[in-house]
Write an enzyme that holds these catalytic residues in place. Structure first.
Site, PDB file in Angstrom:
ATOM      1  CB  SER A   5      -6.917  10.680 -47.965  1.00  0.00           C
ATOM      2  OG  SER A   5      -5.844  10.368 -48.804  1.00  0.00           O
ATOM      3  CG  ASP A  47     -10.235  18.773 -64.324  1.00  0.00           C
ATOM      4  OD1 ASP A  47      -9.274  18.070 -64.672  1.00  0.00           O
ATOM      5  OD2 ASP A  47     -11.184  19.049 -65.078  1.00  0.00           O
ATOM      6  CG  ASP A  82      -8.212  19.978 -69.255  1.00  0.00           C
ATOM      7  OD1 ASP A  82      -9.001  19.215 -68.662  1.00  0.00           O
ATOM      8  OD2 ASP A  82      -8.330  21.215 -69.251  1.00  0.00           O
TER       9      ASP A  82
END
Length: 821
Positions: A263, A335, A338
């Protein structure tokens, strides 16, 4: 003979009549589901009448006596125009596509059952506050009112696709809307894929410096060295397999690495605005589909009018404005995923190792029903870290140590997800501080929220951020041993620790999915970012003028200059331009000289009418393939898009990266100039085979066609010419007007991922704000609103984004009145 001819004539005529009759019946049945926008309906679930005024772009302006009634109207409008889209999205989240589409979607359903997104959504219903539940129920009632109307009046089952697939359509539930937010979160994150890719490359390339070349970190300090991946485990690693297996079905809900959310979003403070008010621009990038994922709407709430982009099935405006506040979103690349490898108990495969000893998998059976096939029973398993994924998913088997299984930890699986509550509060906010506070309950997807009020600008990263141990072995960049406590998540970081920028001194704030903070692990936000290129052009455009206007923001939003081309061409062509003797016409050497001559005078503008963007794109694509093919083998096919930082490192020989130019298997030592020349020859041959020999006659737009594909009918012969939308477009992978290319297959430069919504908000004159979506409001292929905005979008035009109801009424294409039954 005459009689035979007469009979043949009669049979042919009869067949023509039957065909025409069949076409008429098909058209009639399909047209029955076209909504009547100028009608009055008695419905169940309203406390007072609701009015839906549709302006000349078919944007509904929804008016009611209470917020609940207004959200009822939004649910009704969504179901009027996008029922099929909503049904398919819900079935995707539930893992129930195969009941309708058969074996085609079994893999999708298996993944969604294992993730159990819908189960997490159902659990999240219990943690919603009363105000949010009132909205979710009212919205569901509006959808169900339209379903009841379709059933009562036999309105062609609500959408033409219903005749082809005939799915059972259950009433809409509050959990359905929560599940669609989670599905969106799954589509815009790719950290799982990034971890798998890094692990596979690490196993192939023993030199960590070479891994850093092909998978470069975003510029900036604070990146620690990674451990050797194989050394993390005391079990044998699998033999590296070939290229990654990708599911290219449009209904597959997970993006390839590099094709996840993106974006642009930026804002200017009054001191950087020519009019003395705040400005904002936003264009979220998602896969192009027909219809677009976005749907424009205006809601008249008790707190005031709100207008902007919604997603059918979700009762919130995700990018838009009110009288007091404007907001936009961009993928943050936090993040939030995992991969953990769980070590199985060698004496009991139903157990896995934890920091406290062996634990038993949580298991549940799930029956997957498949159209025209026998049902399949899945055994779903979870560990303390998350759901277990089979090795067949995401090529996990190629990096899974023997005696281990993979589990996924992801914030989007939270059973206490109050993201919709955050958006509802945001829609009522008056200041940027109110907006930031409102977004605190948001869980996933993680986004950068850009907000402006009349005098302030701000950007805040929203969404749950996993808290990792400072001693985490891979820092979240590689799959890690799940039985070690230091690798496990330590909960969620406080919202206050998410990056935040309020009224910065420079008067400009924004993001192009670039690295926005440089904090050391574990306070970092991510090691994997979506952009290192567009931000260069954005910074230049923002700083090239002291003050901005609405039009300068539109100009930046539509900018098609590639900073990547401007950087790479002088590097890779340095020893090729204007060297050697003139070559005869028609020879490969002359073709190369002609291509270089064109590129020498090119500004880097990825204009659809120019040949240079196509020559450049074919050249660097062929160059990267030559550089990595001998080192990575079949895995090179995974790198479908050029990595500009990699090519720059190679040609500048950063940390010895120039070694990539030498072909390992050949006796001579090739230079980077050799590779550049050979790659240009490869590109010219490819262009001749696909587009003709006259280089000056090439058009970038012929290759870079925006492909808005219907997810379920887009591959059906004949029908695909009706339901798909194709347009010649400018821009490219690294331009602000981003048109991300497919990267693979026979048409690698097709534009498949772009700004399906664009909006520019001017708070000096709010009603001069503008917006657009990539297709049209309707999901019905026979509707004139199916693709009516598409050509405006392609040309870089917009429609007014006004809260002036008189303006909407003046050119209304219909007014729908919903009366309480």
């Amino acid at each position: 003979m005459v009689q035979v001819f007469q009979w043949l004539l009669r049979i042919t005529g009869g067949l023509i009549v039957l065909t025409l009759l069949a076409l008429f019946v098909t058209y009639y049945l399909a047209a029955r589901s076209l909504p009547d926008y100028d009608a009055t309906h008695d419905v169940t679930g309203l406390s007072a009448p609701v009015e839906i005024v549709r302006d000349n772009a078919n944007v509904p302006h929804i008016l009611g006596n209470s917020d609940a009634d207004v959200f009822f109207g939004l649910g009704y409008a969504h179901a009027q125009d996008r029922l099929w889209q909503m049904v398919v999205l819900r079935r995707t989240a539930q893992g129930r596509l195969s009941e309708v589409f058969g074996t085609r979607t079994v893999e999708t359903d298996m993944l969604m059952r294992r993730l159990d997104i819908y189960g997490a959504a159902q659990a999240s219903v219990e943690v919603q506050d009363a105000a949010t539940m009132a909205v979710l129920r009212a919205y569901a009632d509006g959808v169900n009112a339209r379903l009841a109307e379709i059933n009562e009046r036999a309105l062609g089952r609500g959408a033409p696709e219903m005749f082809l697939f005939n799915p059972a359509v259950a009433p809409w539930q509050p959990a359905d809307s929560i599940a669609l937010v989670k599905l969106m979160a799954l589509q815009v994150t790719d950290h799982l894929q990034a971890e798998v890719r890094r692990a596979r490359v690490s196993l192939l390339l023993p030199d960590t410096a070479r891994v850093a070349d092909i998978l470069p970190e975003a510029p900036g300090s604070g990146v620690a060295a990674l451990p050797d991946y194989a050394a993390l485990y005391d079990a044998p690693m699998p033999r590296i397999a070939g290229a990654t297996r990708h599911n290219d079905d449009p209904l597959w809900p997970v993006a390839r690495a590099g094709l996840s959310g993106a974006s642009n979003a930026w804002a200017a403070a009054p001191k950087r605005s020519a009019s003395g008010g705040t400005l904002m621009a936003n264009d979220p990038h998602l896969p192009l589909t027909a219809p677009a994922i976005w749907y424009l709407a205006r809601l008249e709430l008790a707190s005031g009018g709100v207008i902007g982009a919604t997603i059918p099935g979700i009762p919130v405006v995700m990018s838009g404005r009110s009288e007091d506040l404007g907001w936009g979103i961009a993928a943050s690349y936090m993040d939030d995923q995992d991969v953990f490898f769980e070590k199985l108990n060698p004496d009991d495969p139903e157990q896995y190792e934890t920091p406290d000893g062996f634990a038993t998998f949580e298991t549940r059976r799930s029956i997957l029903r498949i159209k025209d096939e026998m049902p399949v029973t899945l055994t779903l398993r979870w560990t303390q870290n998350g759901p277990v994924l089979p090795g067949s998913e995401f090529d996990l088997s190629t990096i899974t140590p023997q005696g281990h299984v993979a589990a996924l930890a992801w914030t989007g699986l939270s059973p206490e997800d109050r993201s919709i509550a955050a958006w509802l509060r945001l829609m009522q906010a008056k200041t940027v501080q109110d907006a930031i506070a409102a977004a605190e309950p948001h869980v996933a997807p993680s986004l950068n929220l850009v907000a402006v009020d009349g005098v302030q600008i701000a950007m805040k990263t929203i969404g749950a951020a996993p808290r990792r141990d400072a001693e985490h072995q891979s820092q979240g960049r590689l799959p890690a041993p799940g039985w070690l406590d230091r690798n496990r998540w330590k909960g969620i970081s406080p919202y206050s620790s998410n990056p935040e920028f309020i009224s910065p001194p420079g008067g400009i704030v924004g993001t192009t999915n670039n690295k926005i903070v440089d904090r050391p692990f574990p306070l970092h936000m991510s090691f994997h970012w979506g952009d290192t290129q567009r931000v260069q052009r954005w910074t230049r455009l923002m700083q090239s003028r002291q003050v901005h206007t609405r039009d300068s923001f539109i100009e930046a939003q539509l900018d098609t200059v590639s900073p990547t081309a401007r950087t790479l061409l002088p590097l890779i062509g340095a020893d090729l331009w204007f060297t050697g003797v003139a070559a005869p016409e028609g020879t490969p050497e002359r073709q190369r000289q002609d291509a270089l001559a064109l590129l020498a005078n090119w500004t880097g503008e990825m204009n659809e009418h120019l040949p240079e963007p196509l020559i450049y794109s074919a050249w660097v694509r062929a160059l990267q393939d030559r550089l990595i093919r001998d080192e990575l083998g079949p895995l090179a096919q995974d790198f479908t898009h050029i990595e500009p930082l990699f090519i720059e490192r190679v040609f500048r020989n950063v940390d010895g990266a120039g070694v990539w130019c030498d072909v390992i298997q050949s006796a001579p030592r090739e230079s980077c100039t050799d590779m550049a020349r050979l790659a240009l020859d490869d590109a010219i041959i490819w262009l001749e085979e696909n587009y003709g020999t006259a280089l000056e006659s090439l058009r970038w737009g012929d290759a870079h066609q925006a492909t808005h594909q219907h997810p379920t009918l887009g591959q059906v012969p004949l029908l695909r010419w009706v339901v798909n939308i194709r347009q010649s477009t400018s821009g490219g992978d690294n331009t602000l007007q981003r048109g991300l290319t497919r990267g693979s297959g026979p048409a690698p430069f097709e534009n498949v991922h772009a700004a399906g919504y664009r909006g520019v908000y001017d708070f000096t004159d709010p009603d001069s704000s503008v917006f657009i979506i990539a297709t049209g409001q309707s999901g019905h292929p026979l509707s004139r609103y199916y693709d009516d905005m598409g050509e405006l979008w392609r040309r870089g035009e917009y429609i007014p984004m006004s809260l002036d109801l008189n303006l909407a009424r003046a050119a209304a294409v219909g007014v729908t009145r919903l009366e309480p039954r």
